[in-house]
Design a protein around this motif. Structure first.
Motif, PDB file in Angstrom:
ATOM      1  N   TYR A  80       0.834  -1.200   0.000  1.00 31.89           N
ATOM      2  CA  TYR A  80       0.000   0.000   0.000  1.00 31.89           C
ATOM      3  C   TYR A  80       0.873   1.256   0.000  1.00 31.89           C
ATOM      4  O   TYR A  80       1.800   1.383   0.821  1.00 31.89           O
ATOM      5  N   ALA A  81       0.577   2.176  -0.909  1.00 33.21           N
ATOM      6  CA  ALA A  81       1.316   3.448  -0.974  1.00 33.21           C
ATOM      7  C   ALA A  81       0.816   4.369   0.133  1.00 33.21           C
ATOM      8  O   ALA A  81      -0.230   5.008   0.017  1.00 33.21           O
ATOM      9  N   VAL A  82       1.602   4.439   1.189  1.00 27.94           N
ATOM     10  CA  VAL A  82       1.194   5.108   2.421  1.00 27.94           C
ATOM     11  C   VAL A  82       0.841   6.572   2.209  1.00 27.94           C
ATOM     12  O   VAL A  82      -0.002   7.135   2.902  1.00 27.94           O
ATOM     13  N   LYS A  83       1.458   7.219   1.208  1.00 26.47           N
ATOM     14  CA  LYS A  83       1.224   8.649   1.053  1.00 26.47           C
ATOM     15  C   LYS A  83      -0.226   8.983   0.723  1.00 26.47           C
ATOM     16  O   LYS A  83      -0.675  10.098   0.959  1.00 26.47           O
ATOM     17  N   ALA A  84      -0.988   8.021   0.188  1.00 24.11           N
ATOM     18  CA  ALA A  84      -2.385   8.306  -0.154  1.00 24.11           C
ATOM     19  C   ALA A  84      -3.216   8.615   1.088  1.00 24.11           C
ATOM     20  O   ALA A  84      -4.111   9.468   1.050  1.00 24.11           O
ATOM     21  N   ALA A 101       3.902  -2.204   2.660  1.00 22.79           N
ATOM     22  CA  ALA A 101       3.799  -0.760   2.471  1.00 22.79           C
ATOM     23  C   ALA A 101       4.830  -0.275   1.471  1.00 22.79           C
ATOM     24  O   ALA A 101       5.913  -0.845   1.339  1.00 22.79           O
ATOM     25  N   ASP A 102       4.446   0.802   0.766  1.00 21.96           N
ATOM     26  CA  ASP A 102       5.372   1.550  -0.077  1.00 21.96           C
ATOM     27  C   ASP A 102       5.482   2.928   0.558  1.00 21.96           C
ATOM     28  O   ASP A 102       4.464   3.598   0.737  1.00 21.96           O
ATOM     29  N   VAL A 103       6.684   3.324   0.947  1.00 26.72           N
ATOM     30  CA  VAL A 103       6.848   4.586   1.675  1.00 26.72           C
ATOM     31  C   VAL A 103       7.790   5.515   0.919  1.00 26.72           C
ATOM     32  O   VAL A 103       8.625   5.064   0.136  1.00 26.72           O
ATOM     33  N   LEU A 171      15.945  -0.958  -9.364  1.00 25.41           N
ATOM     34  CA  LEU A 171      16.178   0.296 -10.082  1.00 25.41           C
ATOM     35  C   LEU A 171      14.855   0.756 -10.677  1.00 25.41           C
ATOM     36  O   LEU A 171      14.165  -0.021 -11.348  1.00 25.41           O
ATOM     37  N   ARG A 172      14.513   2.011 -10.373  1.00 28.31           N
ATOM     38  CA  ARG A 172      13.259   2.529 -10.937  1.00 28.31           C
ATOM     39  C   ARG A 172      13.497   3.024 -12.345  1.00 28.31           C
ATOM     40  O   ARG A 172      14.258   3.960 -12.576  1.00 28.31           O
ATOM     41  N   MET A 173      12.784   2.386 -13.249  1.00 29.16           N
ATOM     42  CA  MET A 173      12.919   2.706 -14.661  1.00 29.16           C
ATOM     43  C   MET A 173      11.888   3.773 -15.034  1.00 29.16           C
ATOM     44  O   MET A 173      10.739   3.713 -14.614  1.00 29.16           O
ATOM     45  N   ILE A 223       4.191   4.905 -13.220  1.00 29.45           N
ATOM     46  CA  ILE A 223       4.117   5.857 -14.338  1.00 29.45           C
ATOM     47  C   ILE A 223       3.190   7.032 -14.077  1.00 29.45           C
ATOM     48  O   ILE A 223       3.113   7.937 -14.898  1.00 29.45           O
ATOM     49  N   GLY A 224       2.497   7.014 -12.938  1.00 25.31           N
ATOM     50  CA  GLY A 224       1.614   8.144 -12.666  1.00 25.31           C
ATOM     51  C   GLY A 224       0.429   7.684 -11.855  1.00 25.31           C
ATOM     52  O   GLY A 224       0.387   6.540 -11.408  1.00 25.31           O
ATOM     53  N   SER A 225      -0.515   8.588 -11.660  1.00 23.80           N
ATOM     54  CA  SER A 225      -1.640   8.304 -10.789  1.00 23.80           C
ATOM     55  C   SER A 225      -2.953   8.535 -11.520  1.00 23.80           C
ATOM     56  O   SER A 225      -2.990   9.242 -12.529  1.00 23.80           O
ATOM     57  N   GLN A 226      -4.012   7.929 -10.996  1.00 21.54           N
ATOM     58  CA  GLN A 226      -5.358   8.076 -11.562  1.00 21.54           C
ATOM     59  C   GLN A 226      -5.378   7.676 -13.038  1.00 21.54           C
ATOM     60  O   GLN A 226      -5.873   8.395 -13.902  1.00 21.54           O
ATOM     61  N   ILE A 227      -4.835   6.492 -13.302  1.00 28.83           N
ATOM     62  CA  ILE A 227      -4.787   5.957 -14.659  1.00 28.83           C
ATOM     63  C   ILE A 227      -6.011   5.057 -14.852  1.00 28.83           C
ATOM     64  O   ILE A 227      -6.242   4.132 -14.077  1.00 28.83           O
ATOM     65  N   GLY A 262      -0.994   3.683  -9.203  1.00 28.41           N
ATOM     66  CA  GLY A 262      -1.620   4.551 -10.189  1.00 28.41           C
ATOM     67  C   GLY A 262      -3.003   4.132 -10.643  1.00 28.41           C
ATOM     68  O   GLY A 262      -3.630   4.835 -11.447  1.00 28.41           O
ATOM     69  N   LEU A 263      -3.493   2.988 -10.144  1.00 27.81           N
ATOM     70  CA  LEU A 263      -4.811   2.506 -10.584  1.00 27.81           C
ATOM     71  C   LEU A 263      -5.887   3.553 -10.285  1.00 27.81           C
ATOM     72  O   LEU A 263      -6.031   3.997  -9.142  1.00 27.81           O
ATOM     73  N   GLY A 264      -6.632   3.918 -11.319  1.00 30.13           N
ATOM     74  CA  GLY A 264      -7.580   5.028 -11.203  1.00 30.13           C
ATOM     75  C   GLY A 264      -8.949   4.598 -10.709  1.00 30.13           C
ATOM     76  O   GLY A 264      -9.375   3.460 -10.895  1.00 30.13           O
ATOM     77  N   PRO A 297      -0.464   0.137  -4.951  1.00 29.77           N
ATOM     78  CA  PRO A 297      -1.646   0.983  -5.102  1.00 29.77           C
ATOM     79  C   PRO A 297      -1.875   1.853  -3.868  1.00 29.77           C
ATOM     80  O   PRO A 297      -1.647   1.417  -2.740  1.00 29.77           O
ATOM     81  N   GLY A 298      -2.290   3.071  -4.100  1.00 27.28           N
ATOM     82  CA  GLY A 298      -2.666   3.956  -3.003  1.00 27.28           C
ATOM     83  C   GLY A 298      -4.121   4.358  -3.168  1.00 27.28           C
ATOM     84  O   GLY A 298      -5.025   3.841  -2.511  1.00 27.28           O
ATOM     85  N   ARG A 299      -4.342   5.272  -4.125  1.00 29.08           N
ATOM     86  CA  ARG A 299      -5.682   5.812  -4.365  1.00 29.08           C
ATOM     87  C   ARG A 299      -6.730   4.717  -4.535  1.00 29.08           C
ATOM     88  O   ARG A 299      -7.844   4.824  -3.997  1.00 29.08           O
ATOM     89  N   ALA A 395      -8.277   9.312  -0.463  1.00 27.36           N
ATOM     90  CA  ALA A 395      -6.876   9.328  -0.912  1.00 27.36           C
ATOM     91  C   ALA A 395      -6.454  10.756  -1.212  1.00 27.36           C
ATOM     92  O   ALA A 395      -7.195  11.510  -1.861  1.00 27.36           O
ATOM     93  N   TYR A 396      -5.261  11.122  -0.786  1.00 31.55           N
ATOM     94  CA  TYR A 396      -4.716  12.453  -1.035  1.00 31.55           C
ATOM     95  C   TYR A 396      -5.664  13.537  -0.524  1.00 31.55           C
ATOM     96  O   TYR A 396      -5.811  14.594  -1.122  1.00 31.55           O
ATOM     97  N   GLY A 397      -6.333  13.252   0.568  1.00 28.87           N
ATOM     98  CA  GLY A 397      -7.229  14.199   1.225  1.00 28.87           C
ATOM     99  C   GLY A 397      -6.572  14.723   2.490  1.00 28.87           C
ATOM    100  O   GLY A 397      -5.800  15.689   2.457  1.00 28.87           O
TER     101      GLY A 397
END
Ligand code: PLP
Length: 442
Positions: A80-84, A101-103, A171-173, A223-227, A262-264, A297-299, A395-397
């Motif tokens: 889980y992406a904790v920042k969400a 967790a992903d921190v 390595l993050r590509m 690759i990003g968020s809310q995809i 990034g799952l939307g 996943p976070g959001r 998420a992100y609130g």
């Protein structure tokens, strides 16, 4: 929501917003209920603005994601992406469900550890981790560090060596793929600050394997968020899989592919990304690699599991417009101001819910023109103290909230099995300056 084309999409009416959210129901007497708990009961008990989170919704979404992957025959570890949403209560629900967790900071690492997520189940991401953060994570036995540059790799090698530790590194590509999302939340384009370009991965991986204190284990990408479409994932994972094959051809060991997050989700009445289609993309692009798959996943897990419950301070009619001024503001929920994001809004009263609607600008009391939740939203006339639920704010609130305008932090409540638990009391006014030091002045 997020893309320009989405901003002009037709607006769902109140009934469509409600129908698209199975955890919400409108009762004639009790008004709007979330996971069978009347929101009025929460506002009566704790006041507004108040964040309301549903544990059952989080658990159901976690289970759906796992099921999509097991149906596709893919074992996956969910981090889980904790920042969400980093609230301990939310982390605890996910930890109990089995999530790692992903921190992105030492603080998030400490939060995850505080709810019992083992260090070995934590991945450390981010473009700028300090030596102190790396040292703390390594000392605690972190499971994986996602490295974003040659410079960071060198730093990590020094820190690990000085501690007598070995860092498991992915390595993050940066796959240079357009996630088709808002510019502020796309991370996989060549011009973004994130990751290492595909051609640079091969030499850097070999270099990592030779560095003291470093054990390269695989490739990560995000690759990003809310995809909302699986297509950008397919493009990115295809490139990642080619890189994994090339690394192996060069004699490197690759045992992990971290697929990122990034799952939307559907902020209007549209469905979110199809989990089945996403899992099929992973299966097609990476299913034969024989790597351990990680997801961050976070959001997706927490966004629809939270709402911000607010009250109307007043309705203001100007020559041009009707404004609805809430007791919640951009300092509580920043997303509309920051990303022009759409959040559905539902009146809590069943009477308000069926009244005729007209275009309304929904704003907060903060002294910024940007303090706006929605422009021209079709809403009924709402009297002073009427309650309004701002949806999909899990998420992100709260994580982005601030005490700007000396507005105390909102309370938060967790629903679980038809009961509600206060998980953050509303901040007391004198607590706003509790950490400030008044110097002896001349
Ligand atoms: C933010 C982030 C995520 C989670 O993104 P969501 O869109 O919330 O799923 C996952 N991985 C990394 C590296 C991130 O920065």
């Amino acid at each position: 929501m997020l893309t320009r084309s989405d901003l002009s999409a037709t607006e769902p009416d109140l009934a469509a917003l409600l129908a698209a959210r199975p955890a919400l129901a409108m009762h004639v007497q009790d008004g709007l209920c979330f996971e069978d708990v009347p929101l009025n009961a929460i506002a009566d008990a704790f006041g507004t603005p108040v964040w309301v989170y549903g544990a059952a919704t989080i658990r159901a979404r976690y289970a759906d994601l796992q099921t999509a992957f097991s149906d596709a025959g893919l074992p996956v570890h969910i981090h889980y992406a904790v920042k969400a949403n980093d609230h301990l209560a939310i982390l605890s629900v996910l930890a109990k469900a089995g999530a790692g967790a992903d921190v992105v900071s030492q603080g998030e690492f400490a939060r995850a550890m505080a709810v019992g997520i083992p260090a070995s189940g934590i991945v450390f991401s981010g473009v700028g981790k300090t030596r102190a953060e790396l040292a703390a994570a390594l000392s605690a036995g972190i499971g994986q560090i996602n490295v974003e540059s040659a410079e960071e790799l060198a730093m990590l090698s020094e820190v690990a060596t000085s501690l007598g530790r070995t860092a498991r590194v992915a390595l993050r590509m940066n796959p240079d793929v357009d996630a088709g999302t808002h510019a502020k939340i796309t991370t996989g384009l060549a011009g973004n600050k994130f990751g290492i370009s595909a051609p640079d991965i091969l030499p850097l991986y070999a270099h990592a394997a030779a560095l003291p204190g470093i054990a390269p284990v695989g490739i990560a990408l995000h690759i990003g968020s809310q995809i909302l479409s699986p297509a950008p994932y397919a493009a990115a994972y295809s490139k990642a899989a080619s890189t994994v094959r090339a690394l192996r051809q060069a004699g490197q060991q690759v045992s992990v592919l971290d697929l990122g997050g990034g799952l939307g989700i559907g902020y209007r009445d549209e469905p979110g990304i199809s989990l089945a289609a996403f899992a099929q993309v992973v299966r097609r692009e990476a299913g034969e690699l024989g790597v351990q798959l990680l997801l961050e996943p976070g959001r997706y897990l927490v966004g629809p599991a939270g709402l911000l419950l607010a009250s109307v301070i007043l309705q203001k009619q100007t020559a041009q417009k009707r404004f609805l001024v809430l007791d919640a503001a951009m300092n509580d929920l920043l997303r509309p101001s920051l990303y022009d994001s759409y959040h559905g809004m539902l009146p809590v009263s069943a009477v308000d819910f069926v009244k005729p609607v007209s275009p309304t600008d929904v704003v907060g009391p903060v002294c910024e023109s940007g303090d706006i939740f929605a422009a021209g939203r079709a809403l009924p006339d709402l009297a002073e103290n009427a309650r309004l639920a701002v949806l999909d704010a899990g998420a992100y609130g709260a994580v982005m909230s601030s005490p700007y305008n000396a507005r105390p932090r909102a309370a938060a409540v967790l629903l679980d099995g038809g009961h509600f638990h206060l998980i953050t009391p509303r901040q007391r006014l004198d607590n706003l300056w509790a950490d400030e030091i008044l110097p002896g002045l001349r």
